[in-house]
Design an enzyme around this catalytic site. Structure first.
Site, PDB file in Angstrom:
ATOM      1  N   TYR A  56       0.833  -1.201   0.000  1.00  0.00           N
ATOM      2  CA  TYR A  56       0.000   0.000   0.000  1.00  0.00           C
ATOM      3  C   TYR A  56       0.868   1.252   0.000  1.00  0.00           C
ATOM      4  O   TYR A  56       1.480   1.607   1.005  1.00  0.00           O
ATOM      5  CB  TYR A  56      -0.955   0.010   1.198  1.00  0.00           C
ATOM      6  CG  TYR A  56      -1.886  -1.184   1.239  1.00  0.00           C
ATOM      7  CD1 TYR A  56      -2.270  -1.837   0.070  1.00  0.00           C
ATOM      8  CD2 TYR A  56      -2.379  -1.674   2.437  1.00  0.00           C
ATOM      9  CE1 TYR A  56      -3.115  -2.945   0.096  1.00  0.00           C
ATOM     10  CE2 TYR A  56      -3.222  -2.776   2.475  1.00  0.00           C
ATOM     11  CZ  TYR A  56      -3.577  -3.398   1.301  1.00  0.00           C
ATOM     12  OH  TYR A  56      -4.399  -4.489   1.334  1.00  0.00           O
ATOM     13  N   HIS A 119       0.069 -12.085   0.862  1.00  0.00           N
ATOM     14  CA  HIS A 119      -0.785 -11.108   0.157  1.00  0.00           C
ATOM     15  C   HIS A 119      -1.167 -11.568  -1.256  1.00  0.00           C
ATOM     16  O   HIS A 119      -0.313 -11.841  -2.075  1.00  0.00           O
ATOM     17  CB  HIS A 119      -0.014  -9.782   0.072  1.00  0.00           C
ATOM     18  CG  HIS A 119      -0.861  -8.581  -0.210  1.00  0.00           C
ATOM     19  ND1 HIS A 119      -0.374  -7.305  -0.091  1.00  0.00           N
ATOM     20  CD2 HIS A 119      -2.146  -8.440  -0.593  1.00  0.00           C
ATOM     21  CE1 HIS A 119      -1.320  -6.436  -0.401  1.00  0.00           C
ATOM     22  NE2 HIS A 119      -2.411  -7.110  -0.726  1.00  0.00           N
TER      23      HIS A 119
HETATM   24  P1  NAD Z   1     -13.329  -0.067   0.704  1.00  0.00           P
HETATM   25  O1  NAD Z   1     -14.483  -0.784   0.117  1.00  0.00           O
HETATM   26  O2  NAD Z   1     -13.180  -0.052   2.172  1.00  0.00           O
HETATM   27  O3  NAD Z   1     -13.375   1.424   0.109  1.00  0.00           O
HETATM   28  C1  NAD Z   1     -12.396   2.354   0.451  1.00  0.00           C
HETATM   29  C2  NAD Z   1     -12.705   3.673  -0.249  1.00  0.00           C
HETATM   30  O4  NAD Z   1     -13.914   4.213   0.291  1.00  0.00           O
HETATM   31  C3  NAD Z   1     -11.622   4.720   0.007  1.00  0.00           C
HETATM   32  O5  NAD Z   1     -11.563   5.591  -1.109  1.00  0.00           O
HETATM   33  C4  NAD Z   1     -12.153   5.455   1.208  1.00  0.00           C
HETATM   34  O6  NAD Z   1     -11.602   6.736   1.289  1.00  0.00           O
HETATM   35  C5  NAD Z   1     -13.634   5.490   0.890  1.00  0.00           C
HETATM   36  N1  NAD Z   1     -14.506   5.624   2.072  1.00  0.00           N
HETATM   37  C6  NAD Z   1     -14.385   4.997   3.264  1.00  0.00           C
HETATM   38  N2  NAD Z   1     -15.384   5.349   4.074  1.00  0.00           N
HETATM   39  C7  NAD Z   1     -16.160   6.227   3.384  1.00  0.00           C
HETATM   40  C8  NAD Z   1     -17.335   6.940   3.688  1.00  0.00           C
HETATM   41  N3  NAD Z   1     -17.936   6.820   4.864  1.00  0.00           N
HETATM   42  N4  NAD Z   1     -17.855   7.742   2.730  1.00  0.00           N
HETATM   43  C9  NAD Z   1     -17.272   7.858   1.528  1.00  0.00           C
HETATM   44  N5  NAD Z   1     -16.146   7.197   1.176  1.00  0.00           N
HETATM   45  C10 NAD Z   1     -15.601   6.397   2.104  1.00  0.00           C
HETATM   46  O7  NAD Z   1     -12.016  -0.661   0.007  1.00  0.00           O
HETATM   47  P2  NAD Z   1     -10.548  -0.969   0.499  1.00  0.00           P
HETATM   48  O8  NAD Z   1      -9.921   0.206   1.129  1.00  0.00           O
HETATM   49  O9  NAD Z   1      -9.886  -1.585  -0.682  1.00  0.00           O
HETATM   50  O10 NAD Z   1     -10.712  -2.127   1.568  1.00  0.00           O
HETATM   51  C11 NAD Z   1     -10.574  -1.910   2.945  1.00  0.00           C
HETATM   52  C12 NAD Z   1      -9.257  -2.448   3.484  1.00  0.00           C
HETATM   53  O11 NAD Z   1      -9.236  -3.869   3.374  1.00  0.00           O
HETATM   54  C13 NAD Z   1      -7.994  -1.972   2.760  1.00  0.00           C
HETATM   55  O12 NAD Z   1      -7.599  -0.683   3.197  1.00  0.00           O
HETATM   56  C14 NAD Z   1      -7.038  -3.078   3.138  1.00  0.00           C
HETATM   57  O13 NAD Z   1      -6.567  -2.872   4.455  1.00  0.00           O
HETATM   58  C15 NAD Z   1      -7.934  -4.319   3.102  1.00  0.00           C
HETATM   59  N6  NAD Z   1      -7.881  -5.015   1.777  1.00  0.00           N
HETATM   60  C16 NAD Z   1      -7.037  -6.061   1.630  1.00  0.00           C
HETATM   61  C17 NAD Z   1      -6.928  -6.702   0.389  1.00  0.00           C
HETATM   62  C18 NAD Z   1      -5.987  -7.847   0.235  1.00  0.00           C
HETATM   63  O14 NAD Z   1      -5.332  -8.238   1.187  1.00  0.00           O
HETATM   64  N7  NAD Z   1      -5.848  -8.416  -0.938  1.00  0.00           N
HETATM   65  C19 NAD Z   1      -7.699  -6.273  -0.697  1.00  0.00           C
HETATM   66  C20 NAD Z   1      -8.582  -5.213  -0.498  1.00  0.00           C
HETATM   67  C21 NAD Z   1      -8.675  -4.591   0.736  1.00  0.00           C
END
Ligand code: NAD
Length: 316
Positions: A56, A119
């Site tokens: 990230y 990952h």
């Molecule tokens: P998400 O679905 O959580 O969406 C994140 C997006 O939504 C960001 O742009 C954020 O700023 C925005 N957001 C968050 N809250 C909001 C709100 N209340 N109103 C408007 N916008 C909002 O997607 P993500 O960040 O990809 O997933 C969450 C976490 O899960 C990641 O940060 C990561 O830690 C983990 N993750 C891991 C993997 C993996 O291991 N392969 C893949 C995806 C996500």
């Protein structure tokens, strides 16, 4: 805040977990000081599970999270990842697991993580993950550098297959349980529950597609899926309902998932997401949303090596 045991580990994460990929600017530039304040406010509100990765922001998320956690490390469950961080992408060798974890510990300012995850395993050779990466992670656990170990990825069938062949403690799946796609319940979840494997659900907002803003330009979903999400956005606006709160609450209600990871970079988003804990979903609106998403339901995108793609999913 509510907490739920993570499988058969001794970890009890908050049901709302902090996804730290936005701290690495994966969704665009952020105010770093505000990101740090959001981390502090989340801890004060009872959020105790933080997920990051060297990938990230190519180490930026870990560095910023480590900075924000100074003096607060003992109040959180800290998860990071390895194997997706080299210049050419992926390296699932035993050596890389060991070195990557040491590098992460330095950036995070700690001498152990609570969870070390391999990952995005669908980008790797299955045999190497089973024979090199996971045994190296287990050795890191025995050395006290990682309390528990797990795998992450998009392709549910491979996650399940690897978990059947190597006793992992946790599996993190993303984008497979949300308003638009729920096939986590068909694949992986039944097996995880049977074996007591901790299940983490990430991307409840479908990587930003289920918010009131535009999804990031790199969003991997098919245009039809993103168009359907835009219609859901309009329906929620008409009803005066905050789509992110509804989308998140839908995920928080999952009966087996221990923690739902949402990516956040400021206190405004944090406040909205905390409000989702008490949000009540209107049944009629949910039916309408379901009908808007029905034509694209379950559509997932290609990720990883073709031989690791789900057979049962609608990949496009
Ligand atoms: P998400 O679905 O959580 O969406 C994140 C997006 O939504 C960001 O742009 C954020 O700023 C925005 N957001 C968050 N809250 C909001 C709100 N209340 N109103 C408007 N916008 C909002 O997607 P993500 O960040 O990809 O997933 C969450 C976490 O899960 C990641 O940060 C990561 O830690 C983990 N993750 C891991 C993997 C993996 O291991 N392969 C893949 C995806 C996500």
């Amino acid at each position: 805040m509510r907490y739920r045991r993570l499988g058969r580990t001794d970890l009890e994460p908050s049901i709302l977990g902090y996804g730290a990929s936005p701290l690495g600017e994966e969704f665009g530039p952020i105010d770093a000081a505000e990101g740090e304040r959001a981390v502090h406010a989340a801890i004060d509100a009872g959020v105790n599970f933080f997920d990051t990765a060297p990938y990230y922001g190519r180490t930026l998320s870990e560095t910023r999270l480590g900075q924000a956690l100074r003096g607060r490390r003992d109040r959180v469950i800290l998860a990071t990842k390895c194997c997706r961080d080299t210049a050419d992408g992926f390296d699932f060798s035993a050596r890389r697991v060991t070195d990557s974890l040491d590098e992460s510990l330095r950036r995070l300012g700690t001498d152990y993580v609570d969870l070390l995850q391999i990952h995005d395993i669908e980008f790797g050779d299955r045999r190497q993950i089973l024979e090199e990466a996971l045994p190296a992670a287990r050795r890191a656990q025995q050395a006290g550098k990682a309390r528990w170990i797990g795998v992450t990825g998009l392709q549910l069938e491979m996650l399940e297959d690897v978990a059947r062949r190597f006793e992992v403690d946790t599996v993190l799946s993303y984008a497979r349980y949300n308003l638009a796609i729920t096939d986590l319940d068909r694949s992986l979840r039944p097996f995880a529950e049977e074996r007591g494997i901790g299940l983490i659900n990430a991307s409840p907002l479908l990587l930003g597609a289920l918010t009131h803003g535009a999804p990031p330009p790199w969003h991997p979903a098919a245009p039809e899926l993103l168009e359907a999400c835009a219609k859901v956005d309009a329906a929620c606006r008409d009803a005066g309902v905050a789509l992110p709160a509804l989308a998140l609450r839908f995920c928080l209600d999952h009966p087996y998932v221990s923690t739902t990871l949402v990516g956040m970079s400021n206190r405004e988003q944090l406040a909205m997401n905390l409000a989702a804990l008490d949000f009540e979903i209107d049944a009629a609106l949910l039916r309408k949303i379901r009908s808007l998403l029905e034509p694209v339901s379950g559509r997932i995108w290609a990720s990883g090596l073709p031989e690791n793609h789900d057979q049962a999913a609608k990949i496009q």
